[in-house]
Design a protein around this motif. Sequence first.
Motif, PDB file in Angstrom:
ATOM      1  N   LYS A 109     -11.123  41.317   0.166  1.00 20.46           N
ATOM      2  CA  LYS A 109     -12.070  41.471   1.272  1.00 20.46           C
ATOM      3  C   LYS A 109     -13.492  41.137   0.841  1.00 20.46           C
ATOM      4  O   LYS A 109     -14.244  40.505   1.578  1.00 20.46           O
ATOM      5  CB  LYS A 109     -12.037  42.907   1.782  1.00 20.46           C
ATOM      6  CG  LYS A 109     -10.744  43.165   2.503  1.00 20.46           C
ATOM      7  CD  LYS A 109     -10.835  44.337   3.433  1.00 20.46           C
ATOM      8  CE  LYS A 109      -9.605  44.304   4.292  1.00 20.46           C
ATOM      9  NZ  LYS A 109      -9.691  44.957   5.537  1.00 20.46           N
ATOM     10  N   GLU A 110     -13.842  41.591  -0.365  1.00 22.71           N
ATOM     11  CA  GLU A 110     -15.224  41.405  -0.786  1.00 22.71           C
ATOM     12  C   GLU A 110     -15.513  40.003  -1.274  1.00 22.71           C
ATOM     13  O   GLU A 110     -16.592  39.464  -1.039  1.00 22.71           O
ATOM     14  CB  GLU A 110     -15.564  42.423  -1.889  1.00 22.71           C
ATOM     15  CG  GLU A 110     -15.792  43.809  -1.302  1.00 22.71           C
ATOM     16  CD  GLU A 110     -15.973  44.858  -2.381  1.00 22.71           C
ATOM     17  OE1 GLU A 110     -16.091  44.478  -3.571  1.00 22.71           O
ATOM     18  OE2 GLU A 110     -15.983  46.043  -2.032  1.00 22.71           O
ATOM     19  N   ASN A 111     -14.549  39.399  -1.954  1.00 18.69           N
ATOM     20  CA  ASN A 111     -14.859  38.140  -2.628  1.00 18.69           C
ATOM     21  C   ASN A 111     -14.222  36.904  -2.009  1.00 18.69           C
ATOM     22  O   ASN A 111     -14.492  35.786  -2.441  1.00 18.69           O
ATOM     23  CB  ASN A 111     -14.470  38.243  -4.104  1.00 18.69           C
ATOM     24  CG  ASN A 111     -15.328  39.271  -4.821  1.00 18.69           C
ATOM     25  OD1 ASN A 111     -16.542  39.310  -4.649  1.00 18.69           O
ATOM     26  ND2 ASN A 111     -14.695  40.150  -5.589  1.00 18.69           N
ATOM     27  N   LYS A 112     -13.376  37.122  -1.012  1.00 23.12           N
ATOM     28  CA  LYS A 112     -12.760  36.003  -0.298  1.00 23.12           C
ATOM     29  C   LYS A 112     -12.304  34.861  -1.216  1.00 23.12           C
ATOM     30  O   LYS A 112     -12.860  33.761  -1.186  1.00 23.12           O
ATOM     31  CB  LYS A 112     -13.735  35.429   0.749  1.00 23.12           C
ATOM     32  CG  LYS A 112     -14.302  36.463   1.699  1.00 23.12           C
ATOM     33  CD  LYS A 112     -14.063  36.043   3.142  1.00 23.12           C
ATOM     34  CE  LYS A 112     -14.566  37.061   4.139  1.00 23.12           C
ATOM     35  NZ  LYS A 112     -14.072  38.428   3.917  1.00 23.12           N
ATOM     36  N   PRO A 113     -11.282  35.109  -2.011  1.00 19.99           N
ATOM     37  CA  PRO A 113     -10.793  34.065  -2.923  1.00 19.99           C
ATOM     38  C   PRO A 113     -10.062  32.968  -2.142  1.00 19.99           C
ATOM     39  O   PRO A 113      -9.646  33.172  -0.993  1.00 19.99           O
ATOM     40  CB  PRO A 113      -9.802  34.820  -3.811  1.00 19.99           C
ATOM     41  CG  PRO A 113      -9.310  35.935  -2.946  1.00 19.99           C
ATOM     42  CD  PRO A 113     -10.465  36.320  -2.063  1.00 19.99           C
ATOM     43  N   GLU A 149      -7.410  37.867   6.747  1.00 21.21           N
ATOM     44  CA  GLU A 149      -7.562  36.493   6.307  1.00 21.21           C
ATOM     45  C   GLU A 149      -6.814  36.349   5.001  1.00 21.21           C
ATOM     46  O   GLU A 149      -7.152  36.983   4.007  1.00 21.21           O
ATOM     47  CB  GLU A 149      -9.039  36.186   6.066  1.00 21.21           C
ATOM     48  CG  GLU A 149      -9.786  35.876   7.327  1.00 21.21           C
ATOM     49  CD  GLU A 149     -11.256  35.677   7.035  1.00 21.21           C
ATOM     50  OE1 GLU A 149     -11.600  34.637   6.443  1.00 21.21           O
ATOM     51  OE2 GLU A 149     -12.040  36.586   7.356  1.00 21.21           O
ATOM     52  N   ARG A 150      -5.814  35.518   5.062  1.00 19.11           N
ATOM     53  CA  ARG A 150      -4.994  35.395   3.864  1.00 19.11           C
ATOM     54  C   ARG A 150      -5.401  34.205   3.032  1.00 19.11           C
ATOM     55  O   ARG A 150      -5.425  33.081   3.533  1.00 19.11           O
ATOM     56  CB  ARG A 150      -3.529  35.267   4.258  1.00 19.11           C
ATOM     57  CG  ARG A 150      -3.002  36.537   4.839  1.00 19.11           C
ATOM     58  CD  ARG A 150      -1.635  36.314   5.426  1.00 19.11           C
ATOM     59  NE  ARG A 150      -1.255  37.510   6.167  1.00 19.11           N
ATOM     60  CZ  ARG A 150      -0.268  37.539   7.045  1.00 19.11           C
ATOM     61  NH1 ARG A 150       0.432  36.466   7.266  1.00 19.11           N
ATOM     62  NH2 ARG A 150       0.013  38.651   7.668  1.00 19.11           N
ATOM     63  N   PRO A 151      -5.650  34.452   1.754  1.00 15.76           N
ATOM     64  CA  PRO A 151      -5.854  33.319   0.860  1.00 15.76           C
ATOM     65  C   PRO A 151      -4.498  32.663   0.594  1.00 15.76           C
ATOM     66  O   PRO A 151      -3.469  33.177   1.022  1.00 15.76           O
ATOM     67  CB  PRO A 151      -6.397  33.964  -0.414  1.00 15.76           C
ATOM     68  CG  PRO A 151      -5.939  35.373  -0.380  1.00 15.76           C
ATOM     69  CD  PRO A 151      -5.731  35.743   1.063  1.00 15.76           C
TER      70      PRO A 151
END
Lengths: 355, 250
Positions: free
Chosen positions: B46-50, B73-75
């Motif tokens: 959530k924090e770093n949106k890889p 949101e799925r990486p």
Amino acid sequence: MRHPILSKRSRITIWWLAWAVLAVGQSLLFYFIYDIPLVLALADGFISMILFGILGLLVWFPLASLKSRDKFDLVTTANFIIIGGFIVYVWITGTRFIAGALFTERVGYTGLWNNTITYRIAAGVLLYGVIILTYYLILSAVRLAEKASRQAQLEAMVKESELKLLRTQLNPHFLFNSLNSISSLTVSDPPKAREMIVKLSEFMRYSLSGKNEQPVSLKQELENARLYLDIEKIRFREKLVYSEEIMESCMNALLPSMLLQPLFENATKHGVYESTGQIIIKTSAVYDSGNIVLSVFNTMDNGVIPAKKGTGTGLTNVAKRMELFYGNEAYLKVRRTEESFTVILNFPFKQEDNN
Amino acid sequence: MEKIKTIIIEDEAPARELLRHMLKDRDDITIISECADGFCGLKEIKENKPDLIFLDIQMPKISGFELIEVLDERPEVIFTTAFDQYAIKAFELNAIDYLLKPFSKNRLDEALNKALDRISRKEPKANPIDALIAHRPEEEGPVTRIVIRKGSGIKIIPLANISYIGAEDDYVMIYYNEGKALKQQTMKYYEDNLPSSTFLRVHRSYIVNLEKITRLEPYSKDNYVAVLISGEKIPVSRTGYKTLREKLNF
């Protein structure tokens, strides 16, 4: 039980073919001996044989009810004879009745009838015997086939359970994860990697050597457990803490090999695998007036809901193997709290003979 | 070219180290964070949106699959696991990749190239993972818990706290003792995977926990409602009523 003839189309065909052959045979016999018209002989032959064919199919039902007693005593024999007498009587009077209704007196059927009545009785008894024999042959063939298929099923089951055993001995999750850890150690700490390979090999050798019912000493079992937990410890590091508190006098106690392995596997599976914090596993054993009380304790992460429910077969198998090995003096107890799980084994102290 | 931001979520330290080592010489990949459990993973994602995560399936508290389920949101995901008889199934379902530990550098590169390809083309990626979740490869037995999103965190609900599940278009609503939660899953999945001894599909749109039913009331001709301990009423279809009677023995 299903009718042995009527349940199969091919058998019905054979059945009626056989009766047709008999009918022709009897007709020719009478035709040549008594010099009657061929049509009359054939008509008589077919009437009597079709009738017997029908009676022969029906007689299965009283015979089957006799057969279910599955005992060949005097009562059964008497019943066979009574049924046989009845069948032959019905056959002869039936044939006479039908033929009498079909033929007018002038064709001389009465003469033929009077001449052949003795033959008919004898033939009836003989045919009845042949029918009974046929039924028994078919039945025993069916039973034999059933038995063979049951045997095959049993063998398949045994094989499958052997396979399952092998698979649990190998414990693929453990094996592959360990290999992965070793792979990691080859980079960070090669000497440790070599040490782990040796430990993993020793552990695999011990678990695969498994004539499972071969007794080993508690000392050997614990050495194996340490190998296993050492390997798990590379994976989980400080998350896994193991200790032992064993009375020296217990070390020689005999137990079936790999008896304790499921307990340690459970402790790591439900303790270490499911926890984010540190888990303590502890084995203790005390000798108490001829019995060994051995316990494997592990802490658990409070309030964890396991991703998979255990099937409980692990512990059931341990209890079963103990019973086989020690008899009913041995037992297994489980103590569960919010934060820990303990399995306690209580079994008689057996020792290897010194000579 | 911008580097691909990656997070490793894996409970075993040696496995993390190994993966980090294997990724060292890939200058197109940067590891922005490592996590030893799913909770940390959720927070970091959530924090770093890889762009990409390496995700172990078997982990304490919540599994890799459960983690994926609660993400908005799925990486891109590359699963890593030691042994899974359903691995092949996952491939059929077009998961981006599924690495069986221990895996080789070549195999890893292959997976990375697939991921890079997908990321550079900015393909919508939800579908393959959804398919994978619906089949939930790692579990053989019935479900024992349901993981839902709660605020910015997640909550694990034991089955005993669930009173019923209702259909909501493409989602299901889980009604439990402290409220309700939407979940991206099918009724069919829960019908098949909840323990049949306690959960029963009584209606096309409802699966109910038998232990929460106090009584059945006629609703109209041929129709019944199940009254729950909480007082809620659940419609019961005619076939549902029949099976319910069998289950409850009356």
